[in-house]
Design an enzyme around this catalytic site. Structure first.
Site, PDB file in Angstrom:
ATOM      1  CB  SER A 136      -0.864   0.012   1.259  1.00 38.51           C
ATOM      2  OG  SER A 136      -1.369   1.308   1.515  1.00 38.51           O
ATOM      3  CE1 TYR A 149      -3.850  -2.350   4.818  1.00 41.30           C
ATOM      4  CE2 TYR A 149      -3.499  -0.048   4.236  1.00 41.30           C
ATOM      5  CZ  TYR A 149      -3.770  -1.359   3.865  1.00 41.30           C
ATOM      6  OH  TYR A 149      -3.958  -1.666   2.536  1.00 41.30           O
TER       7      TYR A 149
END
Ligand SMILES: NC(=O)c1ccc[n+]([C@@H]2O[C@H](COP(=O)([O-])OP(=O)(O)OC[C@H]3O[C@@H](n4cnc5c(N)ncnc54)[C@H](OP(=O)(O)O)[C@@H]3O)[C@@H](O)[C@H]2O)c1
Length: 264
Positions: A136, A149
């Protein structure tokens, strides 16, 4: 890699990005082993794709799930692993339950490491093999509200680079792809509203899948998708203080959306 020769284990195959990846890879001639937890969703996807597909259902946060998927993958004779399964959590760290922290780290970091490890001896014996890790942008441009995350995806980026260096004398390639926000179910109402408030662009899953397929075909190594995010990720690598200052003004917006609770 030529996709008509590819036999691909795709994790998170029935998810928003996985589904599009499966369609595009299959249309390019690849054979697919579709992995996920929900066998009904996987079977439905296999039915829409047709031949050259198999499914395996397992929870990749469990050791026995990784062992099962690796065993079926070897029987399927995979030469490409796409670590696409992931789980996110949005909110301030002080409010994130321990179980959620563990789930994000286990799904986004530990599972891809362990699945890769389980397949490595098999991959090293092949004439060509590729490991694709779907990270990501937050792994290179960590963001408030996504601490765990961001940490997991930064870990996956470091893992990809370290593994590539460890496998430099083999025929196993390692690709790391870092998309910015994608329009999938992973982003609930609060994240969608946050992205709108921050004027952050998000990409359609078919467009991101197209970039991942292209990266696989051209043997890319590191791909960050989306501008200006790619530029800020690069800047964050050597001048994180500048990014700290730039993002500080956005914190009240992040906090407001992190406090958002879906109506019961
Ligand atoms: N959406 C975004 O904004 C965005 C941005 C950048 C990167 N990414 C990354 O892109 C990848 C795909 O995400 P997405 O947007 O397609 O999300 P998604 O629609 O929520 O799909 C996630 C997939 O991961 C699988 N999964 C989750 N936990 C699992 C577990 N314990 N064991 C096995 N499979 C598990 C799910 O499979 P089942 O439900 O079938 O179990 C699901 O198919 C992820 O790695 C994500 O971090 C997403």
């Amino acid at each position: 890699m030529k996709l008509e020769n590819a036999r691909i284990l795709l994790t998170g195959a029935a998810g928003g990005l996985g589904h599009e990846l499966a369609k595009q890879l299959h249309a390019s001639g690849a054979s697919l082993l579709l992995a996920g937890r929900d066998v009904a969703k996987l079977e439905a996807l296999r039915a829409t794709l047709g031949p050259r597909c198999a499914v395996v259902a397992a929870d990749l946060t469990r050791a026995e799930g990784v062992a099962l998927v690796a065993r079926v993958a070897r029987d399927f004779k995979v030469n490409v692993l796409i670590n696409n399964a992931g789980a996110s959590a949005f909110g301030l760290l002080e409010n994130q339950p321990r179980a959620s922290i563990e789930q994000v780290l286990a799904t986004c970091l530990e599972a891809p490491i362990c699945l890769t490890q389980a397949l490595l001896p098999w991959f090293k014996a092949l004439p060509e093999a590729v490991i694709v890790n779907v990270g990501s942008m937050f792994g290179s441009l960590p963001f408030a509200g996504f601490t765990t995350y961001s940490a997991a995806k930064a870990g996956l980026r470091a893992f990809s680079q370290a593994l590539r260096r460890e496998l430099a004398d083999t025929r196993v390639a390692v690709v790391h792809i870092a998309p910015r926000a994608i329009d999938t179910a992973m982003n609930g109402e609060a994240v969608t509203a946050l992205n709108r408030a921050l004027k952050s662009e998000s990409d359609a899953p078919d467009a991101v899948a197209c970039e991942i397929v292209a990266a696989l075909v051209r043997n890319a190594r590191e791909v960050h998708l989306g501008f200006p995010e790619r530029f800020f990720a690069w800047l964050n690598g050597f001048a994180p203080g500048l990014i700290d200052r730039g993002l500080a003004g956005k914190l009240p917006i992040v906090k407001r959306h992190a406090a958002y609770r879906q109506p019961a």
